[in-house]
Design a protein around this motif. Sequence first.
Motif, PDB file in Angstrom:
ATOM      1  N   PRO A 197       0.821  -1.206   0.000  1.00  0.00           N
ATOM      2  CA  PRO A 197       0.000   0.000   0.000  1.00  0.00           C
ATOM      3  C   PRO A 197       0.859   1.263   0.000  1.00  0.00           C
ATOM      4  CG  PRO A 197      -0.797  -1.564   1.638  1.00  0.00           C
ATOM      5  CD  PRO A 197       0.507  -2.086   1.145  1.00  0.00           C
ATOM      6  N   GLY A 198       0.446   2.225  -0.806  1.00  0.00           N
ATOM      7  CA  GLY A 198       1.217   3.450  -0.900  1.00  0.00           C
ATOM      8  C   GLY A 198       2.464   3.333  -1.737  1.00  0.00           C
ATOM      9  N   ARG A 236       5.086   1.467  -1.175  1.00  0.00           N
ATOM     10  CA  ARG A 236       6.327   1.109  -0.489  1.00  0.00           C
ATOM     11  C   ARG A 236       6.524  -0.400  -0.537  1.00  0.00           C
ATOM     12  NH1 ARG A 236       6.429  -0.460   4.973  1.00  0.00           N
ATOM     13  NH2 ARG A 236       4.422  -0.629   6.015  1.00  0.00           N
ATOM     14  N   GLY A 277      -3.766  -2.393   4.847  1.00  0.00           N
ATOM     15  CA  GLY A 277      -3.461  -1.028   5.230  1.00  0.00           C
ATOM     16  C   GLY A 277      -3.251  -0.889   6.726  1.00  0.00           C
ATOM     17  N   ALA A 318      -0.302   1.734   6.477  1.00  0.00           N
ATOM     18  CA  ALA A 318      -0.643   2.594   5.331  1.00  0.00           C
ATOM     19  C   ALA A 318      -2.095   3.034   5.465  1.00  0.00           C
ATOM     20  CB  ALA A 318      -0.424   1.842   4.020  1.00  0.00           C
ATOM     21  N   ASP A 369      -5.061   5.694   5.234  1.00  0.00           N
ATOM     22  CA  ASP A 369      -5.482   6.917   4.558  1.00  0.00           C
ATOM     23  C   ASP A 369      -6.998   6.873   4.376  1.00  0.00           C
ATOM     24  OD1 ASP A 369      -5.911   5.109   2.491  1.00  0.00           O
ATOM     25  OD2 ASP A 369      -4.104   5.671   1.388  1.00  0.00           O
TER      26      ASP A 369
END
Length: 270
Positions: free
Chosen positions: A68-69, A71, A232, A237, A239
């Motif tokens: 996620p994101g 990375r 997440g 992660a 958001d």
Amino acid sequence: MTAVGRVLPPLPRVGRPALGAGRHVVERNALFFRGHMLVILGGFLEALFYLLSIGVGIADLVGDVEGPGGRPLEYTEFVAPAMLAASAMNGAVMESFNIMAKLHLSKAYEAVLATPITIRDIAVGEIAWTLMRGGAYSAAFLAVMAALGLCSSWWAVLALPAALLVGFTFAALGLAAVALIRGWQDFEWVMTGVLPMFLFSATFAPLSTYPDPVAWLARVLPLYHGVALLRGLTTGAVDAALLLHVLYLTGLGAGACWLAIRRLEAKLIT
């Protein structure tokens, strides 16, 4: 005053049982499964074996993947929350077998409806029991993840309630599916839907690696939203997209629950 003239208290209305009557359905299931604990362990062990087999051999071959994101994550850390979501799903799917048996073989619900318990109580009780079963899977699996160092964020404390949300959605979907299908032969369609959903919900590979048509299809699958939510949380992660996953699972579960009640009323009352 004579016995004839005495005002008697009103009889209880069968159509309006006491609040929380669904707990009797939960109690019945708990008593039944008290001697079948190995059956209950099946869904948890399946996901655990997947995780351990990946950690022993496949993770070293794959290396890091996109998490996620964007990375990078170790492959075992990437797959573990997906297995947690799958464990919650397995608990609900396995319980739907028992609901099918009570509906079509033992006719248990017809006997239950001879009491003040209603269709709504049956639905609430069955979903509550499925959540208890799935919650046990999820809690045990999350403990294994923590012991293996696969929870890299304190947000992981919310993974258990998130897994319960996944379990609720699939419990409602399973109940609705059982209420819709005609018999055991049609139950194959349920299993036919579960397997590709398990394989293509970004469970074993990032969504970015899928062909566009498959990726768009995956985004409408409930397991994908459960996997994305848990991934997440366990990786930190967090958001606004996680809120969308929560809303999707909640709305789908509520809609499936409403449909299940309507269909069971049509089957068992009319």
